[in-house]
Design a protein around this motif. Sequence first.
Motif, mmCIF file in Angstrom:
data_model
loop_
_atom_site.group_PDB
_atom_site.id
_atom_site.type_symbol
_atom_site.label_atom_id
_atom_site.label_comp_id
_atom_site.label_asym_id
_atom_site.label_seq_id
_atom_site.Cartn_x
_atom_site.Cartn_y
_atom_site.Cartn_z
ATOM 1 N N GLY A 81 13.073 -5.918 -45.871
ATOM 2 C CA GLY A 81 11.801 -6.709 -46.443
ATOM 3 C C GLY A 81 11.766 -6.595 -47.939
ATOM 4 O O GLY A 81 11.058 -7.269 -48.681
ATOM 5 N N LYS A 82 12.807 -5.818 -48.742
ATOM 6 C CA LYS A 82 12.748 -5.850 -49.943
ATOM 7 C C LYS A 82 13.456 -7.131 -50.530
ATOM 8 O O LYS A 82 13.248 -7.369 -51.587
ATOM 9 N N PHE A 83 14.207 -8.005 -49.502
ATOM 10 C CA PHE A 83 15.166 -8.885 -49.792
ATOM 11 C C PHE A 83 15.955 -8.698 -51.049
ATOM 12 O O PHE A 83 16.598 -7.641 -51.099
ATOM 13 N N PHE A 84 15.771 -9.554 -52.053
ATOM 14 C CA PHE A 84 16.654 -9.468 -53.373
ATOM 15 C C PHE A 84 16.344 -8.258 -54.186
ATOM 16 O O PHE A 84 17.086 -7.921 -55.295
ATOM 17 N N ALA A 85 15.271 -7.286 -54.152
ATOM 18 C CA ALA A 85 14.913 -6.407 -54.931
ATOM 19 C C ALA A 85 15.598 -5.096 -54.294
ATOM 20 O O ALA A 85 15.310 -3.998 -54.822
ATOM 21 N N ASP A 86 16.650 -5.217 -53.410
ATOM 22 C CA ASP A 86 17.146 -4.125 -52.995
ATOM 23 C C ASP A 86 18.338 -3.907 -53.845
ATOM 24 O O ASP A 86 19.320 -4.585 -54.198
ATOM 25 N N LYS A 87 18.436 -2.613 -54.627
ATOM 26 C CA LYS A 87 19.079 -2.620 -55.699
ATOM 27 C C LYS A 87 20.666 -2.510 -55.417
ATOM 28 O O LYS A 87 21.423 -2.220 -56.129
ATOM 29 N N LYS A 88 20.882 -1.699 -54.282
ATOM 30 C CA LYS A 88 22.065 -1.694 -53.619
ATOM 31 C C LYS A 88 22.884 -2.886 -53.433
ATOM 32 O O LYS A 88 24.022 -3.086 -53.480
ATOM 33 N N ARG A 89 22.180 -4.126 -52.990
ATOM 34 C CA ARG A 89 22.782 -5.381 -52.841
ATOM 35 C C ARG A 89 22.389 -6.391 -53.933
ATOM 36 O O ARG A 89 23.100 -7.399 -54.119
ATOM 37 N N ASN A 90 21.144 -6.626 -54.362
ATOM 38 C CA ASN A 90 20.644 -7.616 -55.184
ATOM 39 C C ASN A 90 20.699 -8.771 -54.821
ATOM 40 O O ASN A 90 21.068 -8.905 -53.511
ATOM 41 N N LEU A 91 20.504 -9.912 -55.337
ATOM 42 C CA LEU A 91 20.347 -11.215 -54.829
ATOM 43 C C LEU A 91 21.670 -11.622 -54.290
ATOM 44 O O LEU A 91 21.774 -12.297 -52.991
ATOM 45 N N HIS A 92 22.794 -11.439 -55.047
ATOM 46 C CA HIS A 92 24.105 -12.086 -54.869
ATOM 47 C C HIS A 92 24.663 -11.266 -53.472
ATOM 48 O O HIS A 92 25.229 -11.737 -52.313
ATOM 49 N N GLY A 93 24.186 -9.827 -53.490
ATOM 50 C CA GLY A 93 24.809 -8.998 -52.237
ATOM 51 C C GLY A 93 23.916 -9.437 -51.071
ATOM 52 O O GLY A 93 24.815 -9.453 -49.948
ATOM 53 N N VAL A 94 22.614 -9.680 -51.038
ATOM 54 C CA VAL A 94 21.840 -9.956 -49.871
ATOM 55 C C VAL A 94 22.434 -11.347 -49.358
ATOM 56 O O VAL A 94 22.419 -11.684 -48.137
ATOM 57 N N VAL A 95 22.552 -12.387 -50.376
ATOM 58 C CA VAL A 95 23.000 -13.755 -49.928
ATOM 59 C C VAL A 95 24.418 -13.741 -49.231
ATOM 60 O O VAL A 95 24.671 -14.330 -48.013
ATOM 61 N N ALA A 96 25.317 -12.836 -49.734
ATOM 62 C CA ALA A 96 26.690 -12.545 -49.233
ATOM 63 C C ALA A 96 26.406 -11.943 -47.671
ATOM 64 O O ALA A 96 27.146 -12.254 -46.925
ATOM 65 N N HIS A 97 25.524 -11.101 -47.460
ATOM 66 C CA HIS A 97 25.177 -10.395 -46.403
ATOM 67 C C HIS A 97 24.621 -11.717 -44.959
ATOM 68 O O HIS A 97 25.141 -11.486 -44.046
ATOM 69 N N PHE A 98 23.917 -12.327 -45.837
ATOM 70 C CA PHE A 98 23.330 -13.357 -44.686
ATOM 71 C C PHE A 98 24.805 -14.396 -44.407
ATOM 72 O O PHE A 98 24.731 -14.981 -43.309
ATOM 73 N N ASP A 99 25.514 -14.635 -45.182
ATOM 74 C CA ASP A 99 26.796 -15.352 -44.873
ATOM 75 C C ASP A 99 27.455 -14.679 -43.917
ATOM 76 O O ASP A 99 28.047 -15.443 -42.803
ATOM 77 N N GLU A 100 27.727 -13.261 -44.084
ATOM 78 C CA GLU A 100 28.566 -12.564 -43.000
ATOM 79 C C GLU A 100 27.653 -12.705 -41.597
ATOM 80 O O GLU A 100 28.469 -12.806 -40.716
ATOM 81 N N LEU A 101 26.323 -12.761 -41.792
ATOM 82 C CA LEU A 101 25.724 -12.786 -40.360
ATOM 83 C C LEU A 101 25.689 -14.129 -39.768
ATOM 84 O O LEU A 101 26.090 -14.117 -38.668
ATOM 85 N N LEU A 102 25.619 -15.126 -40.723
ATOM 86 C CA LEU A 102 25.859 -16.482 -40.180
ATOM 87 C C LEU A 102 27.143 -16.695 -39.601
ATOM 88 O O LEU A 102 27.401 -17.377 -38.540
ATOM 89 N N ARG A 103 28.157 -16.216 -40.148
ATOM 90 C CA ARG A 103 29.359 -16.368 -39.567
ATOM 91 C C ARG A 103 29.813 -15.420 -38.322
ATOM 92 O O ARG A 103 30.332 -15.911 -37.228
#
Length: 370
Positions: A81-103
Amino acid sequence: MTLTELDPIEVIALDIARADMHYVATSLVGLPNSAIAAEIALLQYGAMAAYEAHLHFGKTLGWSLNAKWDADTAKAARMSGKFFADKKRNLHGVVAHFDELLRANRGAFFPPDRRGRLFDILRDDLSVVILDGRPYTSLVSAHYLTGLGPEQVSDLATGGPAIGRLSTGVGNVAGYLLKYSGISFHEHGSVPDFRWFDGKSVGALPRLFGGELEPSLAAALLTVHSVSSSAMMSSSRSLCTWCRAAARKHRFVALFQSLTALETIRADGGSPPQSAEMFDFLDDPESAWVLGQSKLRNGLIHLGLQDIAGSLGTGNTVDDAVRAYTDQDPESVAVRIVNHLSRFVDLLTRWMLSPTPHGKTFLAALHHAP
């Protein structure tokens, strides 16, 4: 330990946690399975509240809430629920995670070793719930919000049970906190008219947000929309005093996190042409006011309230905590939040469903689920 033996801020923290658990439980228990699946963003809110209560009361009161969930999945669901405010993943990390989930999801529905590729036209890997003509949630949002990893998504036999264990954990925490609370359980309200649609992610997701965003970022913002839309539905779940208190928190947290997500994208330089109206909304004084309420957000989520302990005493309630954080009447705060959240959802929906330069739309890429 009785309530009279607790510090005033612990009494308020317990009331907040109990209200959340009652709100989620009474909203989901007894719903048809398809409606429960559609309310995945509400389950995530429950997971966040249960996880924070588990941490807080274990630390302050020594309670073992015994959730019996998978700890990693529960933490991932809480953090989602923190989305891109997740300090361990930040914006690009979260987007990369979505890419992995989609694949991973596409691989599950279109395995590389599949036979009969001529029939791929009959296969779909994207489910979308539509409510009142708008997307309400989606399969990829469900994967992210329930803390599933790509390895779970890629195996259709493991994803469902993992979500089931998370749901059971939320129920276990709710049972512990609500037992002997004196809060009366009630039935859920009317079931929304959810409609299920299917499609192919490679064809549908590039049409979101006017075709201006990469599919993984579009999927992330589709999930932001799901969270904020679920919070907007909270008014219909407000069937008692406890539900109304939790619904106010739900709306505030969703709006704060959603605005933060959009602000993060803008700060990263992402302002495509059709997003102008949405990003101008971030400069609205009301948006600035909401984003300035980080202490209220932290207090309501983490339940600590230590920073306002001096302003609270015996007999005070969560309304007094809201007043201490905002220096405003709680009723006025609630009205401001619901009005601004409504505007936010309308603007994000308009941008999300805007056609591509070639006139293609997201909804046209979907068809009624069988």
